[in-house]
Design a protein around this motif. Structure first.
Motif, PDB file in Angstrom:
ATOM      1  N   ALA A  70       0.946  -1.093   0.004  1.00  0.00           N
ATOM      2  CA  ALA A  70      -0.334  -0.088   0.212  1.00  0.00           C
ATOM      3  C   ALA A  70       0.924   1.369  -0.039  1.00  0.00           C
ATOM      4  O   ALA A  70       0.541   2.200  -0.752  1.00  0.00           O
ATOM      5  N   THR A  71       1.959   1.205   0.592  1.00  0.00           N
ATOM      6  CA  THR A  71       2.926   2.189   0.753  1.00  0.00           C
ATOM      7  C   THR A  71       3.350   2.645  -0.412  1.00  0.00           C
ATOM      8  O   THR A  71       3.511   3.830  -1.043  1.00  0.00           O
ATOM      9  N   ALA A  72       3.868   1.499  -1.248  1.00  0.00           N
ATOM     10  CA  ALA A  72       4.303   1.623  -2.585  1.00  0.00           C
ATOM     11  C   ALA A  72       3.383   2.356  -3.608  1.00  0.00           C
ATOM     12  O   ALA A  72       3.692   3.129  -4.092  1.00  0.00           O
ATOM     13  N   ASN A  73       2.140   1.810  -3.256  1.00  0.00           N
ATOM     14  CA  ASN A  73       1.083   2.639  -4.294  1.00  0.00           C
ATOM     15  C   ASN A  73       0.789   3.941  -4.004  1.00  0.00           C
ATOM     16  O   ASN A  73       0.737   4.784  -4.838  1.00  0.00           O
ATOM     17  N   LEU A  74       0.984   4.373  -2.739  1.00  0.00           N
ATOM     18  CA  LEU A  74       0.438   5.696  -2.343  1.00  0.00           C
ATOM     19  C   LEU A  74       1.729   6.628  -2.432  1.00  0.00           C
ATOM     20  O   LEU A  74       1.512   7.533  -3.152  1.00  0.00           O
ATOM     21  N   GLY A  76       4.637   5.903  -4.371  1.00  0.00           N
ATOM     22  CA  GLY A  76       4.979   5.928  -5.650  1.00  0.00           C
ATOM     23  C   GLY A  76       4.034   6.542  -6.501  1.00  0.00           C
ATOM     24  O   GLY A  76       4.384   7.439  -7.596  1.00  0.00           O
ATOM     25  N   GLY A  77       2.738   6.505  -6.463  1.00  0.00           N
ATOM     26  CA  GLY A  77       1.613   7.129  -7.284  1.00  0.00           C
ATOM     27  C   GLY A  77       1.654   8.599  -7.281  1.00  0.00           C
ATOM     28  O   GLY A  77       1.756   9.180  -8.286  1.00  0.00           O
TER      29      GLY A  77
END
Lengths: 116, 457
Positions: A70-74, A76-77
Motif C-alpha cells: 500500500a505504501t508503494a502504491n501511495l 509511488g503514485g
C-alpha cells in the motif's frame, strides 16, 4: 457507523467522483489516472489498522506485506504523478506564466532551471 | 498513549476526503494539476498520521519499518523511471494497491461477524486479486516481457466462465460460512481471472485496461472500508472507482471503442489483433532533404506525433525540429490525438518533458479545423489516428473513431518505419493520395536527418 449512513456516503461519493472528472481534457487523462491511482493507495490506512491489531505472527507478516504494497502504491503514485505534472510548463522565458498568488516557489525555480 | 477523540478522528478523515476531492478537481486543469496532486498527497499524509493517533495499535515499529521499506522502494523508482515507461509503472502501483486491499480483506475475514460484512470481504478479495494479477499482466505487456499481441486460445471463454462460476460459488460459501480456506481459494481464482481478463487485450488497448483496473482497485478499497468500518476508505475508494469508470469510458470513446469490445473483442475476432500484411500499392517516398525543403519553406506546419515517436524516443528531436522551424518563421503546432502515445495524454507528457511549451500542444477538437490552413502536416509514427477510413469505411475496425483531419493539409508527410498497418491492422488510404509523401525509417533517425537538412537550408 450504521449501514444506511455508509450507503448514503457511498452513493454521494459516486456522484462526486463522476462530477469531478466529467469534463477533464484528454491532455490530462494520464496524470488524472495516475493521481486517482495514488489516492486508492490510502488502503495503507486499512493495512496499518490490520497490522496494528495482529496477534498471530502469520497475520502480522501478511499485514506488513500489505503495508509495504500500500505504501508503494501511495508514495509511488503521488511521486510519479508529480513528475508528470512538473513537465507541464512553458518554455519561453519571455512568456512566463502569469504571476498568480498560487504560483509556488519550487515551480518558479524549476522554470529558471529549464531555461538555462 | 491517549488516543484522539473519535469525533476529532472523524473530522480529520473528513478533511483528508475533502483533500482527495480537491486533488481530483485540481487534476482537471493543467494550471492547477500539480498543486492538486500535492493536495492529494497532503490528504494522504493527514490520514496516515491520524490512524496512528486514533487507533490502539501494536507492532508500531514494524509498521513504520514496512512503510519505510515501501517508500524506499517506490519513491526512487518513481523518480527515476523514464517517461516512456511510465504507463507500466502506473500499472504496477495500481496492482500492488489492489493486492494490499485483498490482503487486508483476507485478514479481516475472521473478524467479520455479519454476513453483509463478509459480502464486502469477498468483493474486496476477488476484485483486489483481479486488479493485482491483471495489472501484473499489463505490466508485462507494456514492459514487453511478453507479447503485446492479444493472447487467445480455444476454450479461453469457457475457462473464464468456469473460473468466474467457481469464484461465485466460493464467494457464496465464504459469505455463508466464513471459511478461510475457501477465501484463499477465492483469492487464487481472482488471480487467475485477472490474468485471463487481460491476456486477450491487444497492445493499443492496454492503457484502457489500466484505467479500468484502477477503477477496480478503487472499488476494492471502498469495500475494504466497509469491512473495517472506515469512512475514509469508503469515500476515497468510491471516488476513485467512480472517476476511474468515467475516465475509462472517456478513453475508450476517444478510440471509438467500447470497453466491452476491448475486453471481449478478441474472443470474437474483432479486436486489435492487427495484420502484418504489407501492401504493394505504389506510394511516393522521398528523401530527408526534400522533406526539409517542404517544411522549411512552409508558413504553417502541424506535427502529428504518435506511438512510433514514443517508441523511438524521438520526442526531443521532434521538439528540436519544431524549434528550428520556428526560428525560420514557420508556425509549428503539435496536434495531439486523445490516444496518441501509449496512454491517453501520454504524448502530452512526453512532449512536455521535451520542453515543448504547453501552448503549442493542440487538442484534436481545437486543431482539426486548422489543418485546412496548414501547408504541411507531418505525421510521425502515427497511423490509425489519421486514417480517413474511420470516417468513410463503415466495416472498418476503427470506424467511428474520431481522427485528426490531416488529409485537409496541402501536403502530408508520413515518417514511418515501414508500410505495415497500425494496430488496427488496416491500410491507410491517405498514404496513396497524391499530396502524400513518405519518408521511411526509424522515427527518431528520420527526424534527426530532417532536422540536419532544415538547419542546412
Amino acid at each position: 457507523m450504521d449501514g444506511i449512513s455508509l450507503l448514503t456516503i457511498t452513493v454521494l461519493a459516486v456522484f462526486v467522483g463522476f462530477e469531478v472528472v466529467s469534463k477533464v481534457s484528454s491532455t490530462l487523462h494520464t496524470p488524472l489516472m495516475s493521481g486517482a491511482n495514488a489516492i486508492h493507495g490510502i488502503i495503507l490506512v486499512g493495512a496499518i489498522i490490520v497490522a496494528g491489531q495482529a496477534t498471530h505472527p502469520w497475520v502480522l507478516a501478511v499485514a506488513l506485506l500489505a503495508v509495504v504494497l500500500a505504501t508503494a502504491n501511495l508514495v509511488g503514485g503521488f511521486v510519479v504523478t508529480d513528475r508528470m505534472l512538473e513537465m507541464f510548463r512553458g518554455r519561453k522565458p519571455d512568456k512566463p506564466a502569469k504571476p498568480t498568488p498560487d504560483e509556488t516557489q519550487p515551480d518558479t525555480k524549476e522554470n529558471t532551471e529549464a531555461t538555462r | 498513549m491517549t488516543l484522539l477523540d473519535p469525533n476529532v478522528t472523524a473530522l480529520l478523515y473528513l478533511a483528508a476526503a475533502v483533500f482527495f476531492i480537491l486533488a481530483l478537481k485540481g487534476l482537471n486543469s493543467p494550471r492547477t494539476a500539480r498543486r492538486g496532486n500535492l493536495i492529494g498527497a497532503f490528504g494522504a499524509l493527514v490520514a496516515v498520521v491520524t490512524v496512528f493517533f486514533s487507533t490502539r495499535l501494536d507492532n508500531v515499529p514494524l509498521i513504520l519499518g514496512a512503510i519505510v521499506v515501501g517508500s524506499g522502494v517506490a519513491a526512487p523508482v518513481a523518480r527515476r523511471v523514464k517517461m516512456t515507461q511510465m504507463p507500466q509503472l502506473v500499472a504496477l502501483f495500481n496492482g500492488v494497491g489492489g493486492g494490499a486491499a485483498a490482503l487486508v480483506a483476507l485478514l479481516e475475514l475472521p473478524h467479520a461477524e455479519d454476513a453483509w460484512v463478509r459480502v464486502a470481504v469477498v468483493f474486496t478479495l476477488l476484485v483486489g486479486a483481479v486488479s493485482f494479477a491483471g495489472s501484473a499482466v499489463t505490466f508485462a505487456k507494456l514492459q514487453e516481457l511478453m507479447t503485446t499481441r492479444p493472447v487467445v486460445f480455444p476454450g479461453l471463454p469457457v475457462l473464464m466462465g468456469a473460473v468466474l462460476l467457481a469464484a461465485v460459488g466460493a464467494a457464496a460459501a465464504v459469505v455463508l460460512g466464513g471459511s478461510l480456506v475457501l477465501a484463499l481459494l477465492l483469492l487464487l481464482l481472482g488471480l487467475v481471472a485477472g490474468v485471463l481478463l487481460v491476456l486477450p487485450v491487444g497492445g493499443a488497448d492496454v492503457p484502457i485496461v489500466i484505467s479500468l483496473l484502477n477503477a477496480f482497485t478503487g472499488l476494492a478499497v471502498a469495500a475494504s472500508g466497509l469491512v473495517l468500518g472506515n469512512v475514509l476508505l469508503v469515500v476515497a475508494g468510491t471516488l476513485v472507482g467512480a472517476s476511474g469508470t468515467i475516465l475509462t469510458r472517456a478513453m475508450a470513446a476517444a478510440m471509438g471503442r467500447s470497453v466491452a469490445g476491448i475486453l471481449f473483442g478478441a474472443f470474437r475476432g474483432g479486436s486489435t489483433a492487427g495484420s502484418t500484411a504489407v501492401s504493394d500499392r505504389p506510394v511516393r517516398s522521398s528523401s530527408p532533404e526534400d522533406v526539409a525543403v517542404l517544411l522549411g519553406y512552409a508558413q504553417r506546419v502541424i506535427i502529428v506525433p504518435g506511438y512510433g515517436l514514443a517508441v523511438a524516443q524521438g520526442q526531443h528531436t521532434a521538439a528540436e525540429l519544431a524549434q528550428a522551424l520556428e526560428s525560420r518563421g514557420t508556425r509549428v503546432d503539435f496536434a495531439i490525438h486523445p490516444v496518441a502515445g501509449r496512454m491517453p495524454g501520454h504524448m502530452n507528457v512526453l512532449l512536455a518533458e521535451a520542453n515543448v511549451p504547453y501552448e503549442s500542444l493542440k487538442e484534436m477538437g481545437e486543431i482539426n479545423s486548422e489543418f485546412r490552413t496548414a501547408d504541411v502536416a507531418l505525421v510521425v509514427g502515427a497511423n490509425d489516428v489519421v486514417n480517413p477510413a474511420a470516417k468513410t469505411t463503415a466495416g472498418s475496425p476503427i470506424y467511428g473513431m474520431p481522427i485528426l483531419e490531416v488529409a485537409d493539409a496541402r501536403q502530408v508527410v508520413f515518417l514511418k518505419r515501414s508500410m505495415r498497418p497500425g494496430f488496427a491492422g488496416i491500410e491507410n488510404d491517405l498514404m496513396f493520395e497524391p499530396q502524400t509523401t513518405l519518408l521511411f525509417g526509424d522515427a527518431k533517425e528520420s527526424l534527426m536527418k530532417v532536422l540536419g537538412a532544415v538547419k542546412a537550408l
